[in-house]
Scaffold this motif. Structure first.
Motif, short mmCIF file in Angstrom:
data_model
loop_
_atom_site.label_atom_id
_atom_site.label_comp_id
_atom_site.label_asym_id
_atom_site.label_seq_id
_atom_site.Cartn_x
_atom_site.Cartn_y
_atom_site.Cartn_z
N THR A 83 -26.15 17.79 2.54
CA THR A 83 -26.34 18.29 3.44
C THR A 83 -27.11 18.82 3.15
O THR A 83 -27.11 19.54 1.79
N LEU A 84 -27.22 20.15 4.15
CA LEU A 84 -28.80 21.15 3.96
C LEU A 84 -27.45 22.77 4.31
O LEU A 84 -26.17 22.18 3.83
N ALA A 85 -27.81 23.46 3.61
CA ALA A 85 -27.70 24.81 3.12
C ALA A 85 -26.78 25.93 4.40
O ALA A 85 -26.21 26.30 3.97
N THR A 86 -27.62 25.10 5.88
CA THR A 86 -27.48 25.66 7.01
C THR A 86 -27.16 24.88 8.07
O THR A 86 -27.19 23.57 7.93
N SER A 87 -26.93 25.28 8.96
CA SER A 87 -25.74 24.62 9.87
C SER A 87 -26.58 25.35 11.19
O SER A 87 -26.79 26.42 11.54
N THR A 88 -27.85 24.45 11.91
CA THR A 88 -28.62 25.30 12.70
C THR A 88 -28.83 24.57 14.14
O THR A 88 -28.67 23.23 14.32
N PRO A 89 -29.13 25.24 15.16
CA PRO A 89 -29.40 24.63 16.47
C PRO A 89 -30.40 24.22 16.56
O PRO A 89 -31.60 23.81 15.70
N ILE A 90 -30.00 23.13 17.42
CA ILE A 90 -31.45 22.15 17.48
C ILE A 90 -32.53 22.78 17.71
O ILE A 90 -33.92 22.30 17.07
N SER A 91 -32.58 23.39 18.62
CA SER A 91 -33.63 24.53 18.70
C SER A 91 -34.60 25.39 17.98
O SER A 91 -36.05 25.71 17.89
N ALA A 92 -33.90 25.52 16.49
CA ALA A 92 -34.47 25.50 15.67
C ALA A 92 -35.95 24.96 14.66
O ALA A 92 -36.28 25.23 13.85
#
Length: 261
Positions: free
Chosen positions: A123-132
């Motif tokens: 897993t990544l340390a963050t959950s981010t929107p697709i636009s990122a």
């Protein structure tokens, strides 16, 4: 006499990342609206609806869910490269979703607490929107999205026009419904003044304050909103919890800085 050429139907792809599938289910619930539309498009990729999956390119791709794993990063770039237009649908895809709460904590600690064998979890340390991560042609808000707005977005992009999705607040929708203002009349905390419309002001119509499931509107005035919530009896901790739900990353980005006690 030669037969007329067969008209190529626009190809639609629907893709899922980290999410609950609720926005895809909203599309499936548009049964009556989809019947006439289905004859005009080719649903080339929609695993939630059919195992008949076709490769790209796609004229329009709808993407649900946030980028939360290393595999997501590679996959969203591939989908973007295969898509003429890409639209993100729902709070997870447009704001990182409720799982973006990890952005403000130690994800390694979460992983060790939840999973018996965290070593197997990537897993990544963050959950981010697709636009990122890739260019997005339009973001459709909501948790879940509104079916009427979804059909408008699909038909607009297939017709090569901009979707007619207003950016006013839930308060505007309350006025249209004739709903009494809950904070003014009853002192009930409500995020309606700073939340993007789209739900039809459903919660205020039933006596519950808006809790921001469509994320902040373009004109959201958080420095003015916070004192109003406090005047309705909310503590600083209450306000923080009120804002940190489906669109935590979007609201956190415009929250005023809190003074140290």
């Amino acid at each position: 006499m030669a037969e007329p050429p067969v008209r190529r139907r626009p190809r639609l792809g629907v893709f899922k990342f980290a999410s609950c599938d609720g926005c895809q289910l909203t599309l499936l619930d548009c049964e009556d609206e989809l019947l006439p539309l289905a004859a005009e498009i080719e649903i080339a990729h929609f695993v939630e609806a059919s195992s008949d999956v076709q490769p790209g390119p796609y004229d329009l791709s709808l993407v649900e869910g946030s980028v939360s794993t290393p595999e997501h990063l590679e996959r969203i770039r591939r989908i973007r490269a295969e898509s003429r237009r890409l639209v993100t649908i729902g709070a997870c895809a447009t704001a990182g979703g409720v799982q973006a709460l990890r952005n403000f904590a130690d994800v390694a600690e979460f992983r060790a607490t939840v999973y018996a064998k965290p070593d197997y979890i990537e897993t990544l340390a963050t959950s981010t929107p697709i636009s990122a991560h890739v260019p997005v042609d339009f973001e459709l808000r909501g948790c879940p999205i509104d079916r009427g707005q979804l059909i408008e977005v699909i038909t607009a992009f297939l017709a090569d026009r901009r979707p007619d999705i207003p950016d006013h607040s839930v308060c505007f929708a309350c006025k249209r419904r004739g709903t009494t203002c809950l904070p003014v009349a009853h002192g009930i905390p409500c995020l309606g003044p700073v939340t993007h419309a789209g739900c039809g002001a459903l919660c205020p119509a039933y006596g519950r304050g808006c809790y921001g499931c469509f994320g902040p509107s373009g004109s959201a005035n958080m420095p003015a909103m916070i004192p109003l919530l406090r005047s309705d009896g909310m503590s600083d901790e209450d306000v923080l919890r009120f804002l940190h739900t489906f669109n935590v990353a979007k609201f956190a980005a415009i929250e005023p800085e809190r003074e140290d006690p």
